[in-house]
Design a protein around this motif. Structure first.
Motif, short mmCIF file in Angstrom:
data_model
loop_
_atom_site.label_atom_id
_atom_site.label_comp_id
_atom_site.label_asym_id
_atom_site.label_seq_id
_atom_site.Cartn_x
_atom_site.Cartn_y
_atom_site.Cartn_z
N CYS A 1 38.31 15.89 48.77
CA CYS A 1 37.55 14.67 49.03
C CYS A 1 37.76 13.65 47.91
O CYS A 1 38.35 13.95 46.88
CB CYS A 1 36.05 15.01 49.08
N ASP B 1 33.13 10.41 44.26
CA ASP B 1 32.55 9.11 43.91
C ASP B 1 31.76 9.18 42.61
O ASP B 1 31.78 8.25 41.81
CB ASP B 1 31.63 8.62 45.04
N CYS C 1 33.47 15.97 53.89
CA CYS C 1 33.26 15.48 52.53
C CYS C 1 31.85 14.93 52.41
O CYS C 1 31.63 13.72 52.41
CB CYS C 1 34.30 14.43 52.17
N SER C 2 30.89 15.83 52.33
CA SER C 2 29.50 15.41 52.18
C SER C 2 29.02 15.82 50.79
O SER C 2 29.58 16.71 50.15
CB SER C 2 28.63 16.03 53.27
N ASP C 3 27.97 15.15 50.34
CA ASP C 3 27.43 15.43 49.02
C ASP C 3 27.06 16.91 48.91
O ASP C 3 26.67 17.54 49.88
CB ASP C 3 26.20 14.57 48.75
N ARG D 1 40.76 8.38 51.08
CA ARG D 1 41.28 7.15 51.70
C ARG D 1 42.75 7.26 51.97
O ARG D 1 43.51 7.88 51.40
CB ARG D 1 41.02 5.97 50.79
N SER E 1 33.06 11.53 49.31
CA SER E 1 33.34 10.79 50.53
C SER E 1 34.73 11.16 51.01
O SER E 1 35.49 11.81 50.29
CB SER E 1 33.23 9.28 50.29
N LYS F 1 28.79 13.67 44.50
CA LYS F 1 28.74 12.62 45.52
C LYS F 1 30.18 12.47 46.04
O LYS F 1 31.07 12.02 45.31
CB LYS F 1 28.25 11.30 44.94
#
Length: 147
Positions: A68, A71, A34-36, A147, A144, A142
């Motif tokens: 992901c 954000d 999960c990268s930009d 959770r 991440s 964006k």
């Protein structure tokens, strides 16, 4: 002796292959990082309609982003230097809005969107050269880890 050596090497290779095969399901089922991510959606001249190619790029980006936590999504509409500056600003706004609608239709969270338009700003270099391929929207996702 040659036959024993060959048999030993074959045994080692078989054990290594078996070890790799046992790792394959774990590696294949691993979720993508999960990268930009940045994608560019191109438009026909004087158009704010998302093309089939643009929809395909958006669909692929949205599919990757769905695994992901999103954000933020930055959507920046651009235009080339042909035409009046105000018309180009409005065109870039319509392009950004069209891409935002297409992204939200793919299930991305609308609350995380930041939409902007630059019109033809930056379409001409300091030396007076017109930058090509400014008929686009730049999308920065964006992302991440969930959770």
């Amino acid at each position: 002796m040659n036959r024993a050596w060959t048999l030993s090497i074959a045994t080692v290779l078989a054990v290594q292959a078996a070890g790799c095969a046992s790792l394959a399901p774990r590696l294949a089922s691993r979720p993508p990082a999960c990268s930009d991510m940045t994608v560019q959606i191109y438009f026909e001249p004087d158009s704010a309609e998302v093309t089939d190619e643009g929809r395909a790029v958006i669909s692929a980006a949205a599919a990757q982003a769905k695994t992901c936590k999103v954000d933020r999504v930055n959507v920046l509409g651009l235009a080339d230097a042909a035409g009046a500056p105000q018309a180009n600003l409005e065109l870039s706004q319509r392009r950004a809005a069209a891409v935002t609608r297409t992204l939200t239709a793919q299930g991305l969270p609308t609350a995380q969107f930041e939409e902007a338009a630059a019109g033809q700003a930056g379409a001409v270099t300091a030396s007076g050269d017109i930058r090509p391929l400014r008929r686009r929207v730049d999308v920065v996702l964006k992302l991440s880890a969930p959770r």
